[in-house]
Design a protein around this motif. Structure first.
Motif, PDB file in Angstrom:
ATOM      1  N   HIS A  16       1.870   5.325  -3.949  1.00 13.08           N
ATOM      2  CA  HIS A  16       2.357   5.809  -2.647  1.00 13.08           C
ATOM      3  C   HIS A  16       1.346   5.445  -1.575  1.00 13.08           C
ATOM      4  O   HIS A  16       0.415   6.194  -1.301  1.00 13.08           O
ATOM      5  N   HIS A  18       1.421   3.380   2.256  1.00 11.83           N
ATOM      6  CA  HIS A  18       2.096   2.623   3.318  1.00 11.83           C
ATOM      7  C   HIS A  18       1.082   1.621   3.845  1.00 11.83           C
ATOM      8  O   HIS A  18       0.039   2.032   4.376  1.00 11.83           O
ATOM      9  N   HIS A 196      10.997   9.510   0.033  1.00 14.19           N
ATOM     10  CA  HIS A 196      10.203  10.663   0.451  1.00 14.19           C
ATOM     11  C   HIS A 196      11.145  11.863   0.513  1.00 14.19           C
ATOM     12  O   HIS A 196      12.205  11.783   1.150  1.00 14.19           O
ATOM     13  N   HIS A 220       6.016  12.474  -2.522  1.00 16.33           N
ATOM     14  CA  HIS A 220       5.602  13.847  -2.183  1.00 16.33           C
ATOM     15  C   HIS A 220       6.291  14.834  -3.144  1.00 16.33           C
ATOM     16  O   HIS A 220       5.828  15.017  -4.243  1.00 16.33           O
ATOM     17  N   ASP A 277      -1.289   7.574   0.530  1.00 18.27           N
ATOM     18  CA  ASP A 277      -0.309   7.623   1.617  1.00 18.27           C
ATOM     19  C   ASP A 277      -0.685   6.716   2.792  1.00 18.27           C
ATOM     20  O   ASP A 277      -0.225   5.582   2.862  1.00 18.27           O
TER      21      ASP A 277
HETATM   22 ZN    ZN Z   1       4.352   8.424   2.505  1.00 19.75          ZN
END
Ligand code: ZN
Ligand code: HPA
Length: 334
Positions: A16, A18, A196, A220, A277
Motif C-alpha cells: 500500500h 501511492h 480503500h 486500510h 501509504d
Molecule cells: Zn492509501
C-alpha cells in the motif's frame, strides 16, 4: 539483536504505497524548478510545516497540489527511483505500488507518460536493486464513473504493466457502489482488484468492496473493528488488510499510535500487513511504520515477522515467487 535492529533488518513487502505520496519536498522543489512550475511555498521547511492534517480531505488537497510538478516521463521515473532507493534502505524486497492516472490526465499529462516513467524505474529496480514490483492503478472516487471507465480504457494497452485496479481518494460520500460497473469491467479485462475502505468510512464500505467490487484485499480496513461479525469473516477468509499506521495517526483515524488496533487484529487471526501509504507526507517509510508500532505496542519479533508473512501471502505474485520470499524471510527469522 535489539528490536530496532531486528525491524531494520527484517525483510519487508509493501502493498500500500501511492507513488505520488512518495514525493519528498526536496524533489517537489527540484521538479518545480526543472519544469518551471510555481509552488505556493517558498522553502521545503514551509512545505513540511503545511503537513498538518485534520482528516483525509485536508491531506488530499495538499497531496494533489504537490503532484502538479510531475510533468514528463523522466519526472515519474525519478520519483519512482527515489522510492526504490528507500525500499533498498528498508529491506523491502517486493512492492506493489499505486498510481492515480486521473491526477495527471485531468491536467493534460498523457496516461502513457505516467505509466512508462513508473514502469521503467521499476524495471531498473528489478535489475539493479533486485527489488520486484507490481503496479496497481487507482480510480479517484471523487470523480465520476465515466471518468473511471475512460481511465480503464486508457489502461488496456498497458495490461502487461498493470496487475490490478484500486479505488482511493475521498471515502466519505463516494461509496464502492459508485464504481461497481467499472470494477466488473476491470475483472472481465483480467485485472485484479483492491479498494480503500474502512479508513474514514463505515464498515458498509468494507462489505460493499467485498461484495460489489470483488476485491482481493482491503486497503486500510481498520474500521472493521466496529463490527465483530465482519472481523470474524475477515479472519476466516484471510482477507488481507493493508494497514498504514503513520498515515492513520496523521489523518486522525486513531488519536495516538497506542490506540491503533492492528496488533489486536493480527492476534484475532486477520491477514494484517504494515505499509507506508504516502511516506513523504506522513513522516516515514516502511521501517518507520514498523518502529512506530513496536514503540507503542508490546509486540514480539515473531509477530513483526508475521506482518511480512501476511504481506507475502497477500501479494499478487506467483506461488513460486511467494515461496522464494518466504525462504528469504525464514533465513532471517532462523
Ligand atoms: Zn492509501
Ligand atoms: N486514502 C485515500 N486516498 C488516498 C490515500 C489514502 O490514505 N493516500 C493517497 N490517496
Amino acid at each position: 539483536m535489539n528490536q530496532t535492529t531486528y525491524i531494520q533488518q527484517l525483510p519487508k513487502v509493501e502493498l500500500h504505497l501511492h507513488i505520488e505520496g512518495s514525493l519528498e519536498p526536496e524533489m517537489m522543489f527540484a521538479l518545480a524548478r526543472r519544469n518551471k512550475i510555481s509552488l505556493p511555498f517558498t522553502s521545503t521547511e514551509e512545505v513540511k510545516s503545511a503537513y498538518e492534517f485534520n482528516d483525509l480531505q485536508s491531506f488530499l488537497d495538499i497531496y494533489y497540489q504537490g503532484a502538479n510538478v510531475l510533468t514528463h516521463e523522466i519526472d515519474f521515473y525519478d520519483l519512482t527511483w527515489a522510492y526504490l532507493l528507500r525500499c533498498q534502505q528498508d529491506n523491502v524486497l517486493h512492492t506493489e505500488i499505486f498510481f492515480d492516472p486521473q491526477t495527471h490526465t485531468e491536467r493534460g499529462i498523457a496516461f502513457d507518460t505516467v505509466i512508462n516513467g513508473i514502469h521503467k524505474a521499476l524495471e531498473d529496480g528489478r535489475e539493479k536493486l533486485g527489488i520486484t514490483s507490481c503496479i496497481i492503478m487507482c480510480f479517484l472516487r471523487h470523480l465520476d464513473e465515466e471518468s473511471a471507465f475512460l481511465t480503464l480504457e486508457q489502461a488496456l494497452p498497458h495490461k502487461d504493466k498493470i496487475i490490478g485496479v484500486g479505488l482511493d481518494s475521498s471515502e466519505l460520500g463516494h461509496p464502492p457502489e459508485k464504481f461497481a460497473r467499472v470494477f466488473t469491467k476491470a475483472h472481465q479485462e483480467g485485472f485484479l482488484a483492491v479498494a480503500h475502505a474502512g479508513e474514514e468510512g463505515p464498515v458498509s464500505n468494507i462489505y460493499d468492496s467485498l461484495e460489489l467490487l470483488k476485491v482481493h484485499r482491503i486497503d486500510h480496513g481498520v474500521r472493521c473493528a466496529d463490527d465483530s461479525s465482519l472481523v470474524a469473516q475477515l479472519a476466516q477468509s484471510r482477507m488481507p488488510l493493508t494497514v498504514c499506521p503513520l498515515s492513520n495517526t496523521k489523518l486522525k483515524v486513531f488519536a495516538q499510535m497506542r490506540d491503533h488496533n492492528l496488533v489486536e487484529l493480527l492476534r484475532q487471526g486477520l491477514c494484517v500487513t504494515i505499509n507506508s501509504d504516502d511516506p513523504a507526507y506522513f513522516g516515514g517509510y516502511m521501517t518507520d511504520n514498523f518502529l512506530a508500532i513496536a514503540q507503542s505496542h508490546d509486540v514480539t519479533n515473531e509477530e513483526l515477522a508475521q506482518f511480512t508473512r501476511n504481506a507475502i501471502e497477500a501479494s499478487f505474485i506467483s506461488e513460486e515467487e511467494k515461496t522464494q520470499l518466504m525462504e528469504k524471510l525464514n533465513v532471517f527469522t532462523g
